[in-house]
Design a protein around this motif. Structure first.
Motif, PDB file in Angstrom:
ATOM      1  N   THR A  41       0.864  -1.330   0.114  1.00 52.88           N
ATOM      2  CA  THR A  41       0.057  -0.025   0.180  1.00 52.88           C
ATOM      3  C   THR A  41       1.290   1.260  -0.139  1.00 52.88           C
ATOM      4  O   THR A  41       2.323   1.113   0.596  1.00 52.88           O
ATOM      5  CB  THR A  41      -1.306  -0.104   1.052  1.00 52.88           C
ATOM      6  N   LYS A  42       0.539   2.224  -0.367  1.00 47.96           N
ATOM      7  CA  LYS A  42       1.526   3.479  -0.145  1.00 47.96           C
ATOM      8  C   LYS A  42       1.847   3.737   1.242  1.00 47.96           C
ATOM      9  O   LYS A  42       2.359   4.220   1.403  1.00 47.96           O
ATOM     10  CB  LYS A  42       0.226   4.724  -0.757  1.00 47.96           C
ATOM     11  N   GLU A  43       0.987   3.131   1.821  1.00 47.51           N
ATOM     12  CA  GLU A  43       1.505   3.943   3.340  1.00 47.51           C
ATOM     13  C   GLU A  43       2.841   2.577   3.744  1.00 47.51           C
ATOM     14  O   GLU A  43       3.535   3.115   4.493  1.00 47.51           O
ATOM     15  CB  GLU A  43       0.521   3.094   4.616  1.00 47.51           C
ATOM     16  N   GLU A  44       2.422   1.503   3.723  1.00 49.19           N
ATOM     17  CA  GLU A  44       3.978   0.609   3.522  1.00 49.19           C
ATOM     18  C   GLU A  44       4.799   1.150   2.379  1.00 49.19           C
ATOM     19  O   GLU A  44       6.274   0.965   3.335  1.00 49.19           O
ATOM     20  CB  GLU A  44       3.001  -1.000   2.810  1.00 49.19           C
ATOM     21  N   HIS A  47       6.619   3.615   4.773  1.00 48.98           N
ATOM     22  CA  HIS A  47       7.197   2.853   5.632  1.00 48.98           C
ATOM     23  C   HIS A  47       8.856   2.570   4.943  1.00 48.98           C
ATOM     24  O   HIS A  47      10.052   2.560   5.923  1.00 48.98           O
ATOM     25  CB  HIS A  47       6.766   1.767   6.593  1.00 48.98           C
TER      26      HIS A  47
END
Length: 114
Positions: A41-44, A47
């Motif tokens: 995902t974009k968040e991953e 990170h």
């Protein structure tokens, strides 16, 4: 390659989105690095970029030693997966991830403007 929207490409890998996929994978960013495929995902992805940046800063001393470059364990957003990279390979991976994030931001900006 007509089934994918290429986001960014380097010598070691490519990032892309599928043009047609089920709803579960619609917002997934696919990254292929040599023979490894990550679906993030974009968040991953953000990170992972942060982890790479911290690791590069920590391992920067490798450039100043006279020994052959050691291998570095790089944590991924997937707890069960750790990549083993040399410092120079880590820099090219950083380029791929940073380029992907930049291109996603640029695409978002262009959609907003247009």
């Amino acid at each position: 390659m007509e089934d994918v929207n290429v986001i960014y490409k380097t010598d070691i890998g490519i990032s892309f989105n599928w043009k047609r996929c089920n709803a579960k994978h619609l917002k997934t960013i696919n990254i292929i690095i040599n023979d490894i495929a990550l679906h993030l995902t974009k968040e991953e992805l953000l990170h992972f970029a942060n982890t790479i940046n911290k690791t590069v800063k920590k391992e920067n001393a490798c450039l100043h030693c006279n020994e052959p470059c050691k291998v570095i364990l790089l944590e991924t957003p997937i707890p069960q997966l750790t990549l083993v990279k040399k410092y120079n390979d880590m820099l090219t991976l950083k380029h791929l991830i940073d380029g992907t994030i930049f291109q996603l931001g640029l695409n978002n900006l262009l959609k907003t403007i247009l």
